[in-house]
Design a protein around this motif. Structure first.
Motif, short mmCIF file in Angstrom:
data_model
loop_
_atom_site.label_atom_id
_atom_site.label_comp_id
_atom_site.label_asym_id
_atom_site.label_seq_id
_atom_site.Cartn_x
_atom_site.Cartn_y
_atom_site.Cartn_z
N SER A 46 -25.09 -18.48 -22.12
CA SER A 46 -24.70 -17.72 -23.30
C SER A 46 -25.94 -17.33 -24.10
CB SER A 46 -23.75 -18.55 -24.17
OG SER A 46 -23.28 -17.80 -25.26
N ASN A 48 -26.86 -14.89 -27.77
CA ASN A 48 -26.41 -14.02 -28.86
C ASN A 48 -27.62 -13.42 -29.56
OD1 ASN A 48 -23.41 -14.27 -28.97
ND2 ASN A 48 -23.93 -16.44 -29.11
N HIS A 162 -22.44 -14.67 -20.89
CA HIS A 162 -21.60 -14.56 -22.09
C HIS A 162 -22.47 -14.20 -23.30
CE1 HIS A 162 -19.07 -16.89 -19.38
NE2 HIS A 162 -18.03 -16.67 -20.18
N GLY A 163 -21.83 -13.58 -24.29
CA GLY A 163 -22.50 -13.35 -25.56
C GLY A 163 -22.75 -11.91 -25.88
#
Length: 198
Positions: A46, A48, A162-163
């Motif tokens: 992940s 972000n 993900h992210g």
């Protein structure tokens, strides 16, 4: 005595053959594991990232419609330019699953300095060997074998499964006709998922 010697030679030959066969089998297993990396079926990552500058309000640019670019507020004749003062979403679309379940959105963004980037938001996909992020001239979805036959721009390896990620688009890239984002497994020529840019 001769029969005993023949038996020993035969036994030695079988041992050598078994050792060679065992070595070949181990080599195939190691090669297959290195190529297919089956453990990636059980791994994920992940990340972000924020946009490099203040993002455009999401309510102003819904992901299922073509956004209206932000118009700069002129304060003098020098400000009459096509470069926005804040990031603008030029086109966007929702990911659809192909070989692997993939969700999230893709956005083509123009930054305040005039450069462009691709932003993946709320991405959720699978891990895999040699997965790249492509801008493609071919329609999202359908038969993934087509993507190699179209024009594409490789933005590099996917940063995480993900992210929210940003991918810089090289300066001078002709964006005309690049209508889809593809998560492409380069090793096996398989599309994990794709999103239209509309």
């Amino acid at each position: 005595m001769n029969s005993m010697n023949r038996f020993r030679r035969l036994l030695r030959a079988h041992r050598i053959l078994a050792a060679v066969a065992g070595l070949a089998l181990v080599s195939l297993v190691v090669l297959g594991a290195a190529l297919f990396q089956p453990w990636r079926l059980f791994t994920s990552s992940s990340l972000n990232e924020a946009l490099p500058a203040s993002p455009v309000s999401a309510s102003a640019t819904p992901t299922d419609q073509a956004p209206t670019p932000t118009a700069p507020t002129p304060t003098s004749s020098a400000t009459a330019t096509s470069v926005p003062s804040t990031p603008v979403i030029l086109s966007s679309g929702t990911f659809q699953s192909q070989e692997h379940e993939t969700t999230g959105t893709a956005q083509l963004v123009q930054l305040a300095d005039g450069s462009h980037l691709l932003r993946l938001e709320n991405l959720a996909s699978s891990d895999g060997p040699d997965v790249k992020v492509w801008l493609s001239s071919l329609e999202a979805g359908g038969d993934w074998f087509k993507y190699r036959s179209g024009r594409y721009v490789d933005l590099g390896a996917i940063k995480a499964t993900h992210g929210n990620h940003n991918y810089a688009i090289p300066a001078g890239t002709d964006l005309a006709g690049l209508t889809a984002v593809v998560l492409w497994c380069d090793r096996f020529s398989v599309a994990f998922g794709s999103a239209p840019l509309t």
